[in-house]
Scaffold this active site. Sequence first.
Site, PDB file in Angstrom:
ATOM      1  N   CYS A  42       0.853  -1.193   0.000  1.00 62.85           N
ATOM      2  CA  CYS A  42       0.000   0.000   0.000  1.00 62.85           C
ATOM      3  C   CYS A  42       0.894   1.251   0.000  1.00 62.85           C
ATOM      4  CB  CYS A  42      -0.897  -0.002   1.235  1.00 62.85           C
ATOM      5  SG  CYS A  42      -2.050   1.400   1.274  1.00 62.85           S
ATOM      6  N   ASP A  44       0.470   3.767   1.727  1.00 63.54           N
ATOM      7  CA  ASP A  44       0.481   4.318   3.086  1.00 63.54           C
ATOM      8  C   ASP A  44       1.910   4.551   3.584  1.00 63.54           C
ATOM      9  OD1 ASP A  44       0.390   4.376   6.060  1.00 63.54           O
ATOM     10  OD2 ASP A  44      -1.740   4.020   5.740  1.00 63.54           O
ATOM     11  N   ARG A  46       3.157   4.658   6.362  1.00 66.24           N
ATOM     12  CA  ARG A  46       3.575   3.941   7.563  1.00 66.24           C
ATOM     13  C   ARG A  46       4.022   2.508   7.292  1.00 66.24           C
ATOM     14  NH1 ARG A  46      -2.021   5.142  10.410  1.00 66.24           N
ATOM     15  NH2 ARG A  46      -2.577   4.568   8.265  1.00 66.24           N
ATOM     16  N   HIS A  98      -2.268  -3.852   5.091  1.00 66.82           N
ATOM     17  CA  HIS A  98      -2.074  -3.472   6.503  1.00 66.82           C
ATOM     18  C   HIS A  98      -3.427  -3.190   7.134  1.00 66.82           C
ATOM     19  CE1 HIS A  98      -2.705   0.954   5.930  1.00 66.82           C
ATOM     20  NE2 HIS A  98      -2.436   0.601   4.694  1.00 66.82           N
ATOM     21  N   CYS A 101      -6.348  -0.012   6.857  1.00 61.42           N
ATOM     22  CA  CYS A 101      -6.034   0.604   5.552  1.00 61.42           C
ATOM     23  C   CYS A 101      -7.127   1.597   5.118  1.00 61.42           C
ATOM     24  CB  CYS A 101      -5.884  -0.497   4.505  1.00 61.42           C
ATOM     25  SG  CYS A 101      -5.469   0.133   2.865  1.00 61.42           S
TER      26      CYS A 101
HETATM   27 ZN    ZN Z   1      -3.444   1.233   3.003  1.00 60.52          ZN
END
Ligand code: ZN
Length: 210
Positions: A42, A44, A46, A98, A101
């Site tokens: 992803c 993302d 993090r 994750h 999400c």
């Molecule tokens: Zn995500």
Amino acid sequence: MKAFEKLLLENKAWAREKIKDDPNYFKHLAQIQTPDFLWIGCSDSRVPANEITGTDPGEIFVQRNIANMVVHTDLNLLSVLEYAVVHLKVKHIIVCGHYGCGGVKAAISHTNLGIINKWVRNIKDVYRIHEEELSAIENEEEQVNRLVELNVEEQVYNLAKTSIVQKAWKDRQAPHLHGWVYGLNNGILKPIIDLAPGSKLDHIYEYHDL
Ligand code: ZN
């Protein structure tokens, strides 16, 4: 100092540090790329592939998009996949989702997100396939997290449905496909699904003339 200037400064310090440990570090790295892994994760911020797996530059070929999707009309994903499988000959492909999400949360909501709707619709399709199980989960966070797992599973199957992966399975009995989910709360990767080369698919997705 502006925020972006700090990045450039940190970069200089990082490069200096690397050379201090090994004067030929960049010389070696620049010459050849032979990663064993393709990571589909992803976007993302993090969930950085290298940091959470303790790997260095040169070890993982990376593709990231919202909610770690394998969409068969995504030319970007397909080009990365073909390059990784046919040319780099990676041994493993990891689809990494994750918990919590945002892309998956968006898919469960009924909010109109403009152009993002078109991407998120692929996750809504995963919801529809597993609607019976998912609609029975009352806690919204748990529902999102279960859809995260089911979505990773579905994207691993999407990889196996490509002629790229099926041909590599036939020619060199690789790559091995893995689906993992990362916990933002504990930093741990949880294996969800594992497809060995040659795994059986629903017959309609199998190519017989590779
Ligand atoms: Zn995500």
